[in-house]
Design an enzyme around this catalytic site. Structure first.
Site, PDB file in Angstrom:
ATOM      1  N   LYS A   1      21.063  66.354  19.247  1.00 49.90           N
ATOM      2  CA  LYS A   1      19.671  65.955  19.198  1.00 49.90           C
ATOM      3  C   LYS A   1      19.284  65.068  20.381  1.00 49.90           C
ATOM      4  O   LYS A   1      18.116  64.938  20.697  1.00 49.90           O
ATOM      5  CB  LYS A   1      19.425  65.138  17.905  1.00 49.90           C
ATOM      6  CG  LYS A   1      19.635  65.927  16.635  1.00 49.90           C
ATOM      7  CD  LYS A   1      19.226  65.071  15.415  1.00 49.90           C
ATOM      8  CE  LYS A   1      20.452  64.523  14.752  1.00 49.90           C
ATOM      9  NZ  LYS A   1      20.205  63.796  13.486  1.00 49.90           N
ATOM     10  N   GLY A   2      20.281  64.455  20.999  1.00 52.71           N
ATOM     11  CA  GLY A   2      20.008  63.396  21.956  1.00 52.71           C
ATOM     12  C   GLY A   2      19.119  63.775  23.126  1.00 52.71           C
ATOM     13  O   GLY A   2      18.421  62.934  23.692  1.00 52.71           O
TER      14      GLY A   2
ATOM     15  N   GLU B   1      21.652  67.970  29.061  1.00 52.59           N
ATOM     16  CA  GLU B   1      22.313  66.884  28.320  1.00 52.59           C
ATOM     17  C   GLU B   1      21.605  65.565  28.614  1.00 52.59           C
ATOM     18  O   GLU B   1      21.128  65.346  29.728  1.00 52.59           O
ATOM     19  CB  GLU B   1      23.781  66.760  28.742  1.00 52.59           C
ATOM     20  CG  GLU B   1      24.750  67.520  27.865  1.00 52.59           C
ATOM     21  CD  GLU B   1      24.933  66.899  26.480  1.00 52.59           C
ATOM     22  OE1 GLU B   1      24.048  66.152  26.024  1.00 52.59           O
ATOM     23  OE2 GLU B   1      25.957  67.178  25.847  1.00 52.59           O
TER      24      GLU B   1
ATOM     25  N   ASP C   1      29.517  61.451  28.640  1.00 49.31           N
ATOM     26  CA  ASP C   1      30.293  60.225  28.444  1.00 49.31           C
ATOM     27  C   ASP C   1      31.777  60.566  28.653  1.00 49.31           C
ATOM     28  O   ASP C   1      32.293  60.465  29.763  1.00 49.31           O
ATOM     29  CB  ASP C   1      29.990  59.725  27.015  1.00 49.31           C
ATOM     30  CG  ASP C   1      30.462  58.318  26.752  1.00 49.31           C
ATOM     31  OD1 ASP C   1      31.617  58.025  27.080  1.00 49.31           O
ATOM     32  OD2 ASP C   1      29.699  57.511  26.208  1.00 49.31           O
TER      33      ASP C   1
ATOM     34  N   LYS D   1      28.618  58.866  32.788  1.00 49.87           N
ATOM     35  CA  LYS D   1      29.489  57.682  32.864  1.00 49.87           C
ATOM     36  C   LYS D   1      30.807  58.093  33.516  1.00 49.87           C
ATOM     37  O   LYS D   1      31.746  58.487  32.807  1.00 49.87           O
ATOM     38  CB  LYS D   1      29.790  57.152  31.464  1.00 49.87           C
ATOM     39  CG  LYS D   1      28.626  56.534  30.740  1.00 49.87           C
ATOM     40  CD  LYS D   1      29.118  55.990  29.397  1.00 49.87           C
ATOM     41  CE  LYS D   1      27.982  55.519  28.534  1.00 49.87           C
ATOM     42  NZ  LYS D   1      28.427  55.249  27.153  1.00 49.87           N
TER      43      LYS D   1
ATOM     44  N   PHE E   1      27.803  51.399  25.955  1.00 48.59           N
ATOM     45  CA  PHE E   1      27.120  52.250  24.984  1.00 48.59           C
ATOM     46  C   PHE E   1      25.608  52.142  25.189  1.00 48.59           C
ATOM     47  O   PHE E   1      25.075  51.059  25.426  1.00 48.59           O
ATOM     48  CB  PHE E   1      27.489  51.843  23.553  1.00 48.59           C
ATOM     49  CG  PHE E   1      26.997  52.807  22.521  1.00 48.59           C
ATOM     50  CD1 PHE E   1      27.644  54.016  22.319  1.00 48.59           C
ATOM     51  CD2 PHE E   1      25.871  52.523  21.770  1.00 48.59           C
ATOM     52  CE1 PHE E   1      27.180  54.930  21.382  1.00 48.59           C
ATOM     53  CE2 PHE E   1      25.399  53.431  20.820  1.00 48.59           C
ATOM     54  CZ  PHE E   1      26.062  54.628  20.636  1.00 48.59           C
TER      55      PHE E   1
ATOM     56  N   ASP F   1      21.080  57.631  20.198  1.00 47.80           N
ATOM     57  CA  ASP F   1      21.080  56.845  18.970  1.00 47.80           C
ATOM     58  C   ASP F   1      22.319  55.981  18.823  1.00 47.80           C
ATOM     59  O   ASP F   1      23.349  56.233  19.440  1.00 47.80           O
ATOM     60  CB  ASP F   1      21.041  57.786  17.755  1.00 47.80           C
ATOM     61  CG  ASP F   1      22.352  58.553  17.588  1.00 47.80           C
ATOM     62  OD1 ASP F   1      22.784  59.209  18.560  1.00 47.80           O
ATOM     63  OD2 ASP F   1      22.961  58.477  16.510  1.00 47.80           O
TER      64      ASP F   1
END
Ligand code: PRP
Length: 189
Positions: free
Chosen positions: A58-59, A113, A117, A145, A166, A173
């Site tokens: 969902k991001g 995306e 990460d 990252k 983070f 989220d």
């Protein structure tokens, strides 16, 4: 009902999401500048092709919506859901992918995306997509990252490389909280 996102009235750059404090990191106007740059590159590179943008739910929804509004070449849009974080701030290491909704053979795919990460989500996606006879495959990610990457994944269009903190907001989220924040925040040390 206890609020999940609380703005610090004395320090507007700080918010509390659930049990953690975050600091403003990238303001929404700066996100849009980054997106304009990426969109220009994609519009140039795909001038003679019709890419299919695969939005990773969902991001990526905020990023995808803003990016796609700036895409001027003909294109198609599809979605796939990927989940590996759950309620944690570290990847579980296991990526759950939904089924693809259509056959993508012959298509020029661009994965959208929000963040790369560990790279495990993107690696799983690339493996799934290369099972099909797609014509080409590239990835655009708003954030990457580099220090956290566990897998060497190619990201052709990177908005910004960031430290390994983070992140929350702009679709991203913390245990499902904070996705709708217009700015991006990073966990305060
Ligand atoms: C997040 C993010 C990326 C992925 C990146 O998804 O949206 O898809 O993690 O992390 P990785 O490079 O370590 O694999 P998440 O699993 O949190 O699901 P969500 O998008 O539904 O929040």
């Amino acid at each position: 009902m206890r609020k999940e996102v609380i703005f610090n009235e004395e320090n507007p750059s700080e918010i509390t999401v659930l049990d953690r404090v975050f600091k403003k990191f990238i303001a929404s106007e700066d996100i849009l500048k980054i997106i304009n740059d990426i969109a220009s590159r994609i519009n140039k590179d795909y001038a003679d092709r019709k890419p299919l943008f695969l939005i990773v739910l969902k991001g990526s929804v905020f990023f995808a919506a803003d990016l796609l509004k700036k895409i001027s070449v003909d294109c198609e849009i599809d979605t796939i859901a990927a989940k590996s974080y759950g309620r944690n701030i570290e990847s579980s290491g296991t990526v759950h992918l939904s089924e693809l909704s259509e056959n993508l053979s012959g298509k020029d795919i661009i994965i959208i995306e929000d963040i790369v990460d560990t790279g495990l989500t993107l690696q799983s996606l690339i493996e799934k997509l290369t099972e099909q006879r797609i014509n080409s495959l590239e990835t655009v990610s708003l954030l990457v990252k580099p220090a956290k990457l566990k897998s060497r994944v190619p990201v052709k269009y990177t908005g910004m490389e960031i430290p390994p903190d983070f992140i929350v907001g702009y679709g991203m989220d913390y245990a499902e909280a904070g996705r709708n924040l217009p700015d991006i925040y990073r966990l305060k040390a």
